[in-house]
Design a protein around this motif. Sequence first.
Motif, PDB file in Angstrom:
ATOM      1  N   GLY A 161      27.365  24.829 -22.498  1.00  0.00           N
ATOM      2  CA  GLY A 161      27.362  24.056 -23.813  1.00  0.00           C
ATOM      3  C   GLY A 161      28.552  24.387 -24.656  1.00  0.00           C
ATOM      4  O   GLY A 161      29.454  23.854 -24.997  1.00  0.00           O
ATOM      5  N   ARG A 162      28.677  25.854 -24.791  1.00  0.00           N
ATOM      6  CA  ARG A 162      29.592  26.534 -25.520  1.00  0.00           C
ATOM      7  C   ARG A 162      30.792  26.325 -24.865  1.00  0.00           C
ATOM      8  O   ARG A 162      32.011  25.974 -25.674  1.00  0.00           O
ATOM      9  N   THR A 163      31.046  26.353 -23.586  1.00  0.00           N
ATOM     10  CA  THR A 163      32.488  26.272 -23.141  1.00  0.00           C
ATOM     11  C   THR A 163      32.871  24.983 -22.864  1.00  0.00           C
ATOM     12  O   THR A 163      34.081  24.587 -22.610  1.00  0.00           O
ATOM     13  N   ARG A 164      31.905  24.041 -22.935  1.00  0.00           N
ATOM     14  CA  ARG A 164      32.223  22.725 -22.611  1.00  0.00           C
ATOM     15  C   ARG A 164      32.176  21.813 -23.919  1.00  0.00           C
ATOM     16  O   ARG A 164      31.938  20.539 -23.530  1.00  0.00           O
ATOM     17  N   ALA A 165      31.928  22.116 -25.025  1.00  0.00           N
ATOM     18  CA  ALA A 165      31.638  21.639 -26.196  1.00  0.00           C
ATOM     19  C   ALA A 165      32.545  20.209 -26.412  1.00  0.00           C
ATOM     20  O   ALA A 165      32.355  19.492 -27.252  1.00  0.00           O
ATOM     21  N   CYS A 166      33.998  20.420 -25.931  1.00  0.00           N
ATOM     22  CA  CYS A 166      34.979  19.464 -26.225  1.00  0.00           C
ATOM     23  C   CYS A 166      34.493  18.205 -25.869  1.00  0.00           C
ATOM     24  O   CYS A 166      34.888  17.187 -26.313  1.00  0.00           O
ATOM     25  N   ASP A 167      33.768  18.059 -24.626  1.00  0.00           N
ATOM     26  CA  ASP A 167      33.186  16.742 -24.263  1.00  0.00           C
ATOM     27  C   ASP A 167      32.265  16.011 -25.497  1.00  0.00           C
ATOM     28  O   ASP A 167      32.579  14.935 -25.484  1.00  0.00           O
ATOM     29  N   ASN A 168      31.539  16.912 -26.127  1.00  0.00           N
ATOM     30  CA  ASN A 168      30.614  16.333 -27.389  1.00  0.00           C
ATOM     31  C   ASN A 168      31.706  15.676 -28.307  1.00  0.00           C
ATOM     32  O   ASN A 168      31.363  14.816 -28.926  1.00  0.00           O
ATOM     33  N   ILE A 169      32.566  16.719 -28.663  1.00  0.00           N
ATOM     34  CA  ILE A 169      33.572  16.509 -29.614  1.00  0.00           C
ATOM     35  C   ILE A 169      34.304  14.960 -29.345  1.00  0.00           C
ATOM     36  O   ILE A 169      34.516  14.300 -30.395  1.00  0.00           O
ATOM     37  N   TYR A 170      34.716  15.129 -28.173  1.00  0.00           N
ATOM     38  CA  TYR A 170      35.295  13.900 -27.662  1.00  0.00           C
ATOM     39  C   TYR A 170      34.505  12.520 -28.288  1.00  0.00           C
ATOM     40  O   TYR A 170      35.192  11.378 -28.792  1.00  0.00           O
ATOM     41  N   VAL A 171      33.351  12.372 -27.871  1.00  0.00           N
ATOM     42  CA  VAL A 171      32.513  11.290 -28.205  1.00  0.00           C
ATOM     43  C   VAL A 171      32.292  11.048 -29.826  1.00  0.00           C
ATOM     44  O   VAL A 171      32.212  10.100 -30.250  1.00  0.00           O
ATOM     45  N   VAL A 172      32.214  12.123 -30.353  1.00  0.00           N
ATOM     46  CA  VAL A 172      31.662  12.126 -31.874  1.00  0.00           C
ATOM     47  C   VAL A 172      33.086  11.563 -32.533  1.00  0.00           C
ATOM     48  O   VAL A 172      33.027  10.658 -33.326  1.00  0.00           O
ATOM     49  N   LEU A 173      34.145  12.070 -31.938  1.00  0.00           N
ATOM     50  CA  LEU A 173      35.535  11.368 -32.641  1.00  0.00           C
ATOM     51  C   LEU A 173      35.739   9.976 -32.425  1.00  0.00           C
ATOM     52  O   LEU A 173      36.086   9.279 -33.286  1.00  0.00           O
ATOM     53  N   TRP A 174      35.130   9.596 -31.294  1.00  0.00           N
ATOM     54  CA  TRP A 174      35.416   8.256 -30.839  1.00  0.00           C
ATOM     55  C   TRP A 174      34.345   7.415 -31.727  1.00  0.00           C
ATOM     56  O   TRP A 174      34.866   6.290 -32.185  1.00  0.00           O
ATOM     57  N   LEU A 175      33.291   7.979 -31.841  1.00  0.00           N
ATOM     58  CA  LEU A 175      32.200   7.016 -32.735  1.00  0.00           C
ATOM     59  C   LEU A 175      32.736   7.155 -34.276  1.00  0.00           C
ATOM     60  O   LEU A 175      32.563   6.052 -35.021  1.00  0.00           O
ATOM     61  N   TYR A 176      33.413   8.119 -34.687  1.00  0.00           N
ATOM     62  CA  TYR A 176      34.012   8.157 -36.160  1.00  0.00           C
ATOM     63  C   TYR A 176      35.215   6.958 -36.188  1.00  0.00           C
ATOM     64  O   TYR A 176      35.265   6.364 -36.902  1.00  0.00           O
ATOM     65  N   GLY A 177      35.767   6.897 -35.081  1.00  0.00           N
ATOM     66  CA  GLY A 177      36.693   5.681 -35.130  1.00  0.00           C
ATOM     67  C   GLY A 177      36.282   4.286 -35.038  1.00  0.00           C
ATOM     68  O   GLY A 177      36.636   3.433 -35.697  1.00  0.00           O
ATOM     69  N   GLU A 178      34.823   4.314 -34.721  1.00  0.00           N
ATOM     70  CA  GLU A 178      34.152   3.170 -34.720  1.00  0.00           C
ATOM     71  C   GLU A 178      33.373   2.769 -36.051  1.00  0.00           C
ATOM     72  O   GLU A 178      33.431   1.603 -36.583  1.00  0.00           O
ATOM     73  N   THR A 179      32.952   3.786 -36.680  1.00  0.00           N
ATOM     74  CA  THR A 179      32.018   3.701 -37.752  1.00  0.00           C
ATOM     75  C   THR A 179      32.539   4.284 -39.017  1.00  0.00           C
ATOM     76  O   THR A 179      32.255   3.960 -40.363  1.00  0.00           O
ATOM     77  N   LYS A 180      33.435   5.286 -39.084  1.00  0.00           N
ATOM     78  CA  LYS A 180      34.167   5.953 -40.407  1.00  0.00           C
ATOM     79  C   LYS A 180      33.065   6.591 -41.007  1.00  0.00           C
ATOM     80  O   LYS A 180      33.203   6.940 -42.273  1.00  0.00           O
TER      81      LYS A 180
END
Length: 634
Positions: A161-180
């Motif tokens: 999870g520590r070395t692959r956290a960017c996959d988590n960040i990717y979806v969080v940023l996508w959701l921010y684009g949807e909801t702000k």
Amino acid sequence: MKDMSEINYRETPFKELPLGAILPKGWLRNQLEIQANGLTGHLEEIWESVGIYNGWLGGNGHSWERAPYYLDGMLPLAYLLGDDKLIDKTKKWIEWTLNSQTGEGWFGPEKNNDWWPRMVMLKVLKQYYEVTRDKRVIPFMEGYFRYQIAHLPKRPLEGWGRTRACDNIYVVLWLYGETKESYLLDLVEILYRQSYPWDEHFYNFPHVRPTSYYYPWDLIVKDEFWKKYELMSEFTTHTVNIAMGFKLAPLIYQITGDEYYYRATQRGIDSIMKYHGLAHGMWSGDEHLMGTNPSQGTEFCSVTEFMFSLATMVRTFTDVSYADRLEKLAYNAIPATMNKDMTAHQYDQQPNQVLSSVHRRIFYNNYDEANTFGLEPYFGCCTANMHQGLPKFVKNMWMKTEDHGLVAITYGPCVVKTLVQGVEVTITEETNYPFNDHITFNINSNKAVVFPLKLRIPHWAHGATVTYKGREHQCIAGEYFIVEETFDGKEKIVLHLPMEVRVTNWHNQSIALERGSLLFSLNIGEEWKKYGRTEPFADWEVYPTTDWNYALKQCCLEELLVKEDDMPYQPYDKVNTPVKIYAKAKKLESWKMERYSAQEVPISPVELETGEETIELVPYAATKLRVTCFPYYK
């Protein structure tokens, strides 16, 4: 770790289109149909890891990454083909996952509390939402991300999870684009601070030698060294982690705008290709980085993951070179790792692969069956993760632009349908690219609309032209050509990308031949021998039936003969490829096998007295035994 005190979210210059906006046509659709009829469409029936007892269906079986991995490719494949049977297969996984969420926001199998597999399932749910607009997905993600904000400070990321956290960040940023919703940017900062600092790693790339130099495997397997290995490497020589890690810098650039993240990305690619790069566009990684010898392997998972990272990099930085590399992997390294009907795959592929058999090779820590073709050669991560490569490539062939236009990222037969400035626009891309050099874009709109249409001109495409409205325009290689017109009803644009054969240089001054985005390899005769399971999903060894140890003549390119033929249903069938190259060569008797692989390619130029022959080279991906990097003689 860079300071993130000033978070300033910005839209990326290129923007993803939702799943389903781009659909494959022609030979590219054929590839996805073959995939659906092969391992991807039948995996649940033949592989217990994603069978009915899987933990992501509420069972007591495998409950970690394999089912999310599988769905991350299976779901887009199903919807790109409009295959109701495959769509139905995905629904039970989606329904179980959505219904597994607790009041606190946690979800997934109870027996596994690792953050990592949930990161992959979030990517699955993002794609599912794009194509279905299921109203349950956004609240589900919001609940989970609020759970992460509450629990990550006391149970931080570790391990995968520590070395692959960017996959988590990717979806969080996508959701921010949807909801702000601003709390999502707070979560990005938490995840970034807990992740492995891939940006710093790539900026000052530490592993300039094969992993065996830093962590000798014969010591690692001894208990007293194992903990030291984990602490020292933090999984950072692991090729799949590296491939995923390339997403981190472009994602953080999106909320900081700091040019450092672009420089880190570029320095990382330059370094890894300098010290570990291979001719198919990836780096070595028979689990871990192992230098530039073309007899080293590359793990299938790393190819699919780097392709996804490259799409993220193109979207953020718009650099044509990232799209060039993405296309090269899709048309070479991905299909090379599967047999022609996609019922078997390899764990490791080798650019110089002269025998595929159950034997111990020069690989770092991959064992005897790692380069054979089958259901689960060596380890099941690639059996689960192989499916996303081509479907996600299709999904990212086109993107929207910040100036309200469209951009062709990569080329191949497809159709894109989307709203441009409120007008419905359909672009049908007709081509047999990358096997030939003409691409026709038929543009239809239901009323007149003005928008910029950007066409990527690859770095290798010198002399490229764009023709529209009766005029031919010269293009600059390595840039985007912009057509800004009033598109009214029906328009046609023709792109010509000249495909001259190129000689590229690799390990020990060896050479490879490339034409357009295709890499070419010696067409070695193959004998397939079944050694396990039952057909059509059997396990296979492949033995050579013709000589492979040739040196190429260091010739003028005019001496090479290129032959084009009709386009077959499966262009990666070595018997019937649509393009071949014929070159002069001599046998190099002293170049032999060592530990069941081709010896390290001899340093060029070589001195030879044997007679000259004409050899046939076919697209790299059509070969399952091959020589790609040749010594040369003058």
